[in-house]
Write a protein that holds these residues in place. Structure first.
Motif, PDB file in Angstrom:
ATOM      1  N   LEU A   1       2.518  19.868  43.899  1.00 21.53           N
ATOM      2  CA  LEU A   1       3.063  19.209  45.087  1.00 21.53           C
ATOM      3  C   LEU A   1       4.111  18.191  44.633  1.00 21.53           C
ATOM      4  N   SER A   2       5.356  18.541  44.838  1.00 23.22           N
ATOM      5  CA  SER A   2       6.417  17.619  44.430  1.00 23.22           C
ATOM      6  C   SER A   2       6.644  16.589  45.527  1.00 23.22           C
ATOM      7  N   GLU A   3       7.339  15.524  45.174  1.00 21.67           N
ATOM      8  CA  GLU A   3       7.695  14.504  46.166  1.00 21.67           C
ATOM      9  C   GLU A   3       8.467  15.115  47.307  1.00 21.67           C
TER      10      GLU A   3
ATOM     11  N   PHE B   1       0.225  17.089  40.980  1.00 23.29           N
ATOM     12  CA  PHE B   1       1.497  16.483  41.368  1.00 23.29           C
ATOM     13  C   PHE B   1       2.546  16.606  40.267  1.00 23.29           C
TER      14      PHE B   1
ATOM     15  N   PHE C   1       2.632   8.508  45.919  1.00 16.90           N
ATOM     16  CA  PHE C   1       2.913   8.778  44.499  1.00 16.90           C
ATOM     17  C   PHE C   1       2.776   7.526  43.626  1.00 16.90           C
TER      18      PHE C   1
ATOM     19  N   LEU D   1      10.566   7.085  50.599  1.00 17.24           N
ATOM     20  CA  LEU D   1       9.478   7.992  50.936  1.00 17.24           C
ATOM     21  C   LEU D   1       8.821   7.473  52.203  1.00 17.24           C
TER      22      LEU D   1
END
Lengths: 154, 573
Positions: free
Chosen positions: A34-36, A65, B181, B572
Motif C-alpha cells: 500500500l503506497s502513499e 507499506f 504513514f 496527505l
C-alpha cells in the motif's frame, strides 16, 4: 501506478466506507503493497481521510507499506511455531537482514512478513520464502538459509 | 418521561434516554472519566467511569449506559474503586516517571486520578514504549510515550475540525496515535489549531516552546517588543486565582514591562487596522463584482484548512493578513522608522491564545527581506509561565497603559477574541463607510454568543448583505457545502477554527469548564459596553497611521505590508 489503482477503483462503483478493506486487499494484491499514493487515491474515492485508512491498514498484519523484496520471507508465528521458538527465528532473520518485519532491505532483495498460522504445524517452526518451505528452522540456520538466496543473485 | 434509579441507596430521577453518567452528574454525584467528552458520543474506551449495577455480573460504564427503570447502582463500592485503581495502575505501568519535568505537572488528569485513588507505588511494571517525539510541527509537540490512548485528540480533530490529521495506528500494546504513514504533523493535514492539546488529559500534547527563545532575546541587546491578542487579557486572570473573565489588561501590560519588553503593543490596534482593510476589500468586491462570499483570514488554522482542503476557494479568502502579522509588519516598518531603530535589531514577540499563530509567523509570506515579521509567538499558557517565572504579583501591581503608537484600540478590535467579533467590528465600519453615519448603539445581537453558527441579513444604503459567522471547521465545511450547492445569499463569512472563537483557542489555559470560556466571552462584551471608542475607524491611532503612512485602505503601501497571498498545499489528507 496511478492508472492501475484507478482500474481497481472502477471495480467498486458507488463504494462506501465498508468497501475499504476489500479495496486495500485488491490494491495490495496488484501492486504488492500500500503506497502513499494508493492510500491517498482510495481516500479520495471513498471520502475517508488518509490517517483513518492508515489506522485501519496498520491494524491488520496482512497489509504492508513497502514494496516486497525479491525474496519475500514469511515467518510463521502461529501457536505451534511459537511454542517451538519462531520468535527467536524471527529475531535472527531481523538481525541478519537488519530490517524489521514489514520492511524491505535496502537492496530490495529481502522483505520479511510475520504471518499467522501457515497450516504446516508438523514442520514447525516454518519459513516460507517465495513459496519454498523451510521446515524445523532454528535461529542458527538462518545465516545459511539467507546466504543461499543471496548466492543465487551473484 | 422520568425514570427512577437508585444510586448509592438514594432514589434519583433520570430522563429517558440519558446515560447513567449524565443522570448522576446532575445530582452532584461524580465518577472519574478519561475518554469521556461532554457533547460527544461516548466510546467507553477507558473504563474509568465503571459502576456496579445490582444483578449484573460485570461492571458497566456509566458514560455509555442508558438509564433503565429500577437500576440499583453503586458508584464507589470497594469493587468499583479497586477496578478504577487497577486501571490507573495499568495506565501508569508504561508511563514515564517524569512528572516533575512534565509540561502538565499539577494539571494532569492522570496524575490527579493517581492521587485521588491513592496510587502510591508502581505495582505493575510494563515495558516502556520507546516512541520518537514528533516536533516536526511549527506549533504542536507530541510525545506518544505520555499518551494513554483515550482518543480525545483524534475525536476533536475529526468531529470538531474535520481535519482528521491523526488516528490510532497499529494494534494492541503497539497502538500509537499518529498521522498517516507516521510522517509527522508538519506534512500531515494538521491545521495547528491546538484543540487536541485542549482535550489531552496528559502531557502527550503541548505547544512548541517559545519561552526559551524569548528569554534569551530579552537578555540580549535586541530591542524586544511585544503585542498581546484581544482575548489574552480576559483569559490569564484565572491562572492567578482571580475570577475567570477578569480583565487584567493594565496589570498585564505592567507585568510585560517588568519582564523586560521595551514596548507593549495591543493586537486589538491591528485588529482595527484589519477591519479598515478588510471592510474596504469587502465593499470593493461587492461593488466591482469581485469573488464572493469573502472569507475572513484572521484565523491561520482556517487559512491552512482552505489551502489544503479547499484550494478552489483560496480566492474567497480576504487578502488581509491577520492582526498579528499586520502589527508585526507595521512594527518592523512604520515603528522602526519613527523610532529610528534598525528593523533587524527588533525582536518582535506576540502573545496569542493560539498555537496556529506559531505556524503563521513562520510562513514565508510573513517575512520581509528574509527577516520574519514576528520572531516568537507565546501562547496564553506560556505567558502565564513567564509571569510566574518572574514572580510577578498580578493582584498587587499597578496597572499601566500600552505604548503609543500601536497601542490604542477600539472596543471593536477587542471583539476579535469572540466568535462573531470580527464580523461585528467589520459591520460597524462598513456601515459607516457606506452611509457616512455610525451604526446605532453598535451592538449586533444576532452574531453574538457562543452558537457555532450565526447568520444575519442586513440592508445598508440600498445594499443587501448576508453575513455568516461559524466556528469549528466542521461547521465551516457545512456552510461551504451549501455555498457549493448554489447558496448565494451570503457575501461575507467569518470563520474561527476554535469553537466559540479565540477565547477558547488552542493556546488558552487548559480547562474543561465551559463556564470559564463563557466568562471570557462576556468580559469582552462588557468591555465593548463601556468603552467610548466603539468602531475601528474612530480609533485616533488608526486615523494617524493612515494619514502619516498608508494614506488609505487598499493603497499600494498597505497592499505591500498588510496584505498577503495564499498557496495550495499538497498534504496527505
Amino acid at each position: 501506478m496511478k492508472t492501475k489503482i484507478n482500474e481497481i477503483l472502477k471495480k467498486y462503483p458507488q463504494a462506501q466506507r465498508d468497501s475499504l478493506i476489500p479495496l486495500l486487499q485488491d490494491v495490495q494484491e496488484d501492486i504488492g503493497y500500500l503506497s502513499e499514493e494508493a492510500i491517498a487515491l482510495i481516500g479520495g474515492y471513498l471520502n475517508i481521510p488518509t490517517s483513518k485508512i492508515y489506522g485501519v491498514a496498520t491494524f491488520y498484519n496482512q497489509f504492508r507499506f513497502e514494496p516486497k523484496g525479491k525474496y519475500h520471507v514469511m515467518v510463521c508465528r502461529g501457536t505451534a511455531c511459537h511454542v517451538l521458538g519462531s520468535l527467536t527465528v524471527l529475531e535472527a532473520i531481523q538481525s541478519k537482514l537488519k530490517i524489521k518485519a514489514g520492511q524491505t532491505s535496502r537492496d530490495g532483495l529481502f522483505s520479511i512478513e510475520e504471518v499467522a498460522c501457515i497450516g504446516a504445524c508438523g514442520l514447525a517452526p516454518v519459513l516460507n520464502i517465495n513459496g519454498e518451505f523451510h521446515a524445523k528452522v532454528t535461529a542458527e540456520q538462518i545465516d545459511e538459509i539467507i546466504e543461499t538466496y543471496r548466492k543465487r543473485e551473484e | 418521561m422520568n425514570i427512577n434509579i437508585e444510586v448509592n441507596g438514594k432514589m434519583i430521577t433520570a430522563k429517558k434516554g440519558e446515560t447513567i453518567l449524565s443522570a448522576i452528574n446532575r445530582k452532584g454525584i461524580s465518577v472519574p472519566t478519561l475518554c469521556y467528552m461532554k457533547d460527544f458520543v461516548p466510546t467507553g474506551a477507558c473504563r474509568m467511569c465503571v459502576v456496579e449495577v445490582e444483578g449484573r455480573p460485570n461492571l458497566i460504564t456509566a458514560c455509555s449506559y442508558p438509564v433503565e427503570e429500577g437500576l440499583r447502582i453503586k458508584t464507589h463500592s470497594p469493587r468499583v474503586v479497586n477496578a478504577r485503581k487497577t486501571i490507573i495502575e495499568l495506565l501508569l505501568s508504561n508511563h514515564p516517571d517524569d512528572c516533575l519535568y512534565c509540561e502538565r505537572n499539577k494539571n494532569c488528569e492522570l496524575q490527579t486520578l493517581a492521587e485521588q485513588y491513592n496510587v502510591r507505588e508502581r505495582r505493575i511494571s510494563g515495558a516502556k514504549n520507546l516512541y520518537k517525539v514528533d516536533q516536526s510541527s511549527a506549533s504542536i509537540y507530541r510525545d506518544p510515550a505520555k499518551c494513554i490512548l483515550c482518543g480525545r485528540c483524534v475525536r476533536v480533530c475529526e468531529e470538531v475540525e474535520q481535519v482528521t490529521a491523526i488516528d490510532f495506528v497499529g494494534r494492541g500494546n503497539k497502538t500509537i496515535i499518529n498521522s498517516a504513514f507516521n510522517k509527522g504533523l508538519n506534512v500531515s493535514s494538521c491545521v495547528n489549531c491546538g484543540q487536541c492539546i485542549m482535550v489531552c488529559p496528559t502531557g502527550a500534547l503541548h505547544e512548541i516552546d517559545h519561552v526559551e527563545k524569548v528569554l534569551s532575546a530579552i537578555n540580549s541587546n535586541k530591542y524586544v517588543v511585544v503585542q498581546h491578542a484581544p482575548s489574552i487579557s480576559v483569559s490569564i486572570a484565572e491562572e492567578f486565582g482571580l475570577k475567570p473573565g477578569t480583565d487584567v489588561a493594565g496589570v498585564m501590560t505592567a507585568a510585560l514591562r517588568k519582564i523586560g519588553f521595551k514596548k507593549v503593543f495591543d493586537t486589538s490596534f491591528s485588529a482595527d487596522l484589519t477591519i479598515m482593510e478588510e471592510s474596504a476589500e469587502l465593499i470593493q468586491r461587492i461593488q466591482t463584482g469581485g469573488v464572493l462570499p469573502m472569507f475572513t483570514s484572521c484565523c491561520p488554522a482556517w487559512v491552512k484548512y482552505v489551502e489544503e482542503f479547499r484550494p478552489d476557494m483560496i480566492k474567497n479568502l480576504s487578502s488581509c493578513k491577520s492582526p498579528q502579522q499586520m502589527l508585526g509588519a507595521v512594527i518592523k516598518s512604520y515603528f522602526a522608522e519613527i523610532e529610528g531603530i534598525d528593523r533587524e535589531n527588533i525582536y518582535s514577540v506576540s502573545i496569542m491564545p493560539c498555537t496556529a499563530k506559531k505556524f503563521e509567523s513562520q510562513r514565508e509570506e510573513m517575512t520581509q527581506k528574509g527577516v520574519a515579521d514576528i520572531d516568537a509567538v507565546l501562547t496564553t499558557r506560556e505567558l502565564v509561565k513567564l509571569i510566574k517565572m518572574y514572580d510577578i504579583d498580578l493582584v498587587n501591581i499597578e496597572p499601566e497603559v500600552t505604548d503609543t503608537p500601536l497601542g490604542t484600540r477600539s472596543s471593536a478590535g477587542k471583539l476579535f477574541g469572540n466568535s462573531g467579533g470580527v464580523m461585528e467590528a467589520a459591520l460597524r465600519t462598513a456601515y459607516y463607510k457606506l452611509t457616512g453615519e455610525e451604526l446605532k448603539n453598535y451592538k449586533i445581537d444576532e452574531i453574538r454568543g457562543d452558537d457555532k453558527r450565526k447568520e444575519l441579513k442586513v440592508s445598508v444604503a440600498g445594499l443587501n448583505l448576508g453575513v455568516a459567522v461559524v466556528s469549528g471547521l466542521t461547521n465551516a465545511e457545512e456552510l461551504l457545502k451549501e455555498i457549493e450547492a448554489g447558496r448565494s445569499d451570503i457575501q461575507f463569512i467569518e470563520v474561527m477554527t476554535c469553537p466559540g472563537g479565540c477565547v477558547a483557542g488552542g493556546g488558552q489555559p487548559i480547562t474543561f469548564d465551559a463556564k470559564r470560556v463563557k466568562a471570557r466571552m462576556k468580559s469582552i462584551y462588557d468591555i465593548d459596553k463601556v468603552d467610548s471608542i466603539k468602531a475601528s475607524h474612530q480609533n485616533p491611532e488608526i486615523k494617524e497611521i493612515y494619514e502619516k503612512y498608508f494614506k488609505e485602505p487598499n493603497s499600494e503601501k498597505s497592499h505591500h505590508l498588510l496584505h498577503t497571498h495564499y498557496q495550495k498545499r499538497n498534504v496527505l489528507k
